[in-house]
Design an enzyme around this catalytic site. Sequence first.
Site, PDB file in Angstrom:
ATOM      1  N   CYS A  38       1.316  -1.120   0.578  1.00  8.14           N
ATOM      2  CA  CYS A  38      -0.062   0.214  -0.024  1.00  8.14           C
ATOM      3  C   CYS A  38       0.879   1.030  -0.011  1.00  8.14           C
ATOM      4  CB  CYS A  38      -0.704  -0.260   1.068  1.00  8.14           C
ATOM      5  SG  CYS A  38      -0.055  -0.234   2.494  1.00  8.14           S
ATOM      6  N   CYS A  41       3.165   1.187   3.135  1.00  5.51           N
ATOM      7  CA  CYS A  41       4.228   1.066   2.754  1.00  5.51           C
ATOM      8  C   CYS A  41       5.415   1.574   2.100  1.00  5.51           C
ATOM      9  CB  CYS A  41       4.194  -0.552   1.920  1.00  5.51           C
ATOM     10  SG  CYS A  41       3.101  -1.625   2.992  1.00  5.51           S
ATOM     11  N   ASP A 445      -4.221  10.728 -27.777  1.00  9.40           N
ATOM     12  CA  ASP A 445      -3.838  10.758 -28.673  1.00  9.40           C
ATOM     13  C   ASP A 445      -4.159  10.737 -30.086  1.00  9.40           C
ATOM     14  OD1 ASP A 445      -1.378  10.176 -30.606  1.00  9.40           O
ATOM     15  OD2 ASP A 445      -1.507   8.234 -30.596  1.00  9.40           O
ATOM     16  N   ASP A 628      -2.489   4.296 -27.321  1.00  7.12           N
ATOM     17  CA  ASP A 628      -2.018   3.149 -28.203  1.00  7.12           C
ATOM     18  C   ASP A 628      -0.569   3.129 -28.377  1.00  7.12           C
ATOM     19  OD1 ASP A 628      -1.864   4.824 -30.627  1.00  7.12           O
ATOM     20  OD2 ASP A 628      -1.910   3.210 -32.055  1.00  7.12           O
TER      21      ASP A 628
END
Length: 731
Positions: A38, A41, A445, A628
């Site tokens: 998490c 951490c 894009d 993409d």
Amino acid sequence: MAELALHHDWDLDQDPTAFVRASGQLKALDLAVEGAHCARCIAKIENGLKDQPGLKSARLNLSTGRLAILFSGDDVRARDYVRALRTLGYPASPYAPETETSAVSQEEKRLLRAMAVAGFATANVMLLSVSVWSGAGEMGEATQTLFHWISALIVLPTVAYSGRPFFGSAIRALKAKHVNMDVPISLAVFLACGLSLYETVIGKGHTYFDAAAMLLFFLLIGRYLDSRLRARAGQSARHLAAMQAAVAHRVESDGVISAIAARDVIPGDVLLVASGDKVPVDGQLLDPGAELDTSLVTGETVPRQAQTGEALYSGMVNLSHPFKMTATAAREDSLLAEITRLVEAGEQSRSRYVRLADRAANLYVPIVHTLAALTLVGWLVLTQDPRAAILNAIAVLLITCPCALALAVPAVQVVASGRLFKSGILIKSGDALERLAKADYAVFDKTGTLTRGKPRLINTEALPPDALELAAKLARTSRHPLSRAIADAAGMGDTADHLEEIAGGGLKGQIKGVAVAFGSASWMGVEEASSKDNEGFTQEAWLRYGHEAPVRFQFSDALRDDAQTALEGLRQRDFTLELLSGDRPHAAEAIADHLGLERWKGGLKPQDKIARIEALINEGYKPVMVGDGINDAPALAAAYVSISMGSASEVSRSAADLVIQGDHLARIPEAVDIARASQSRILENFALAALYNMIAIPLAVFGFVTPLVAAIAMSASSILVTLNALRLARK
């Protein structure tokens, strides 16, 4: 003696000093860290290392478990950093991308096995518990005690095996002098099993083995789902690492060509890149007329002609004859390595996002511990009966146990993922729905996203008779994007004789003994006459048949059919829209004008797109990036939330949070609607869990609830949040 100590302290294959590399004036080391789950951490690891000698920075990517360290001084300091991580409760070893997939797979398998064991135990012990409950008053004491012992034999080994993910996390948290959600879970399981075993030994009272097994089973479901989604989010960096050439061919001073590992290339080496090979490192072209697939840098599918002295970047593909190049950077300093680091940095920033469940846990843990402790002390003071005090304290822990809280988000994610899948949308990140629900800015894009990414012949009707078929006789043998467009437009047919493809020029051959050529304007010796039209900036090629005048062929990358619909749907949902493209600025402007996009930028490299995304975030926006190409992967990782097309490169699909199957842009507004509905269901689940606790906790504190009833109530609360999540399945 020092060397002997080294051999005892470190496995020679795992000694971190062997993996230290130079990074400018500093040293760099990548470590694979275990046990980080998490945002807390991340903070604990990075803050725990900041006082180490020589450390300049430490950045952890939660998705991949990769800790990037920069430091100064002797390489031996790498061992100190690994020891410090071990002290913090996070074992670490040198990072190896090629083994990362198997490590993730093993972790998922461990959780799956633990979940299966807990489920099996829950089903069997519940049968015994139902028999005891239904036979109350009629079942003999000896039989009841036997059933309790059988339950103990089933549950205690199950708890020891299936509870390890929670027990290990709780121990690490306590060693670091803080608590997490796994601490009350472990405490409740231990107390329930301990009290049940005590009650079984003395032969009276109730047992709660079923509650312990059921609790672990429900929580392991949530932990497995979270691990599965989080692992998918970290695949992009591994795919990028796999794209780097492993071998380079160095031209020695005597002209001999030797194959070396790409990581051993140093600036100044002369390399030979064969046809079809990847450029191994950044460099400079020595030979003229090379044709390159540059989609890694620009995202554009049309090959680029490179001239002597031009810069080359790792990951580009040689589409023409072999050429020589001079290396200007080592592999770790090349563009592809930089893109990998940019992707990981973006994934790390997203992993710092604090989920609703984490925020709820931060409030839950201290409140529950305090209530249970006060209940224990209060009953001891009032009744002087340790058994009653312990029973009521356990009832508080069980009735408030975070089963409903732990399932509140995963239950909604499972239902939402199923609904998205039916709509052709795959969700790949555990917290993507939460972020998509809050997004307010959409960045697109151009090539392959708003457009089809495939050139299309647009002046067929203006061509002289037979011109298309003549060009197709040459084009059918080529893989060049413009040649494929010609072949698609003309259909199946014959090919020319004596065909030859000229790198950087085009195609030539003979048809019925007449010379014919098809290629670029410069190669054909004609003036280039490209222009803009309402479908975007056109590309062109020319056909010359014998001594006839050359014929111009125009191509355009057509918009997707539903591009306008998708953009309008996002506008209706209060999104601000922008176009970011690696294509030429006038090509990006033409598409932006056609779609009514006031905000656009063209000619961008991966770093430029990231800079724009970061600028939007700094302005207070929460941008969703839709792309993409490989060059879009860093921006996808850096965005607040990201979406990729199903036909996108594997790297981009891995870096994205959601993938649109079938390339239907109009599904994006639908995904936003489902995400916002999911957010509402999650908040409702938290409200239900809170309401349940407001009613149940006072009853448990004042002794009106036994641990048995608490276990049943805990299960009922889990069922309640699951049923509420199922409402999302209805459209």
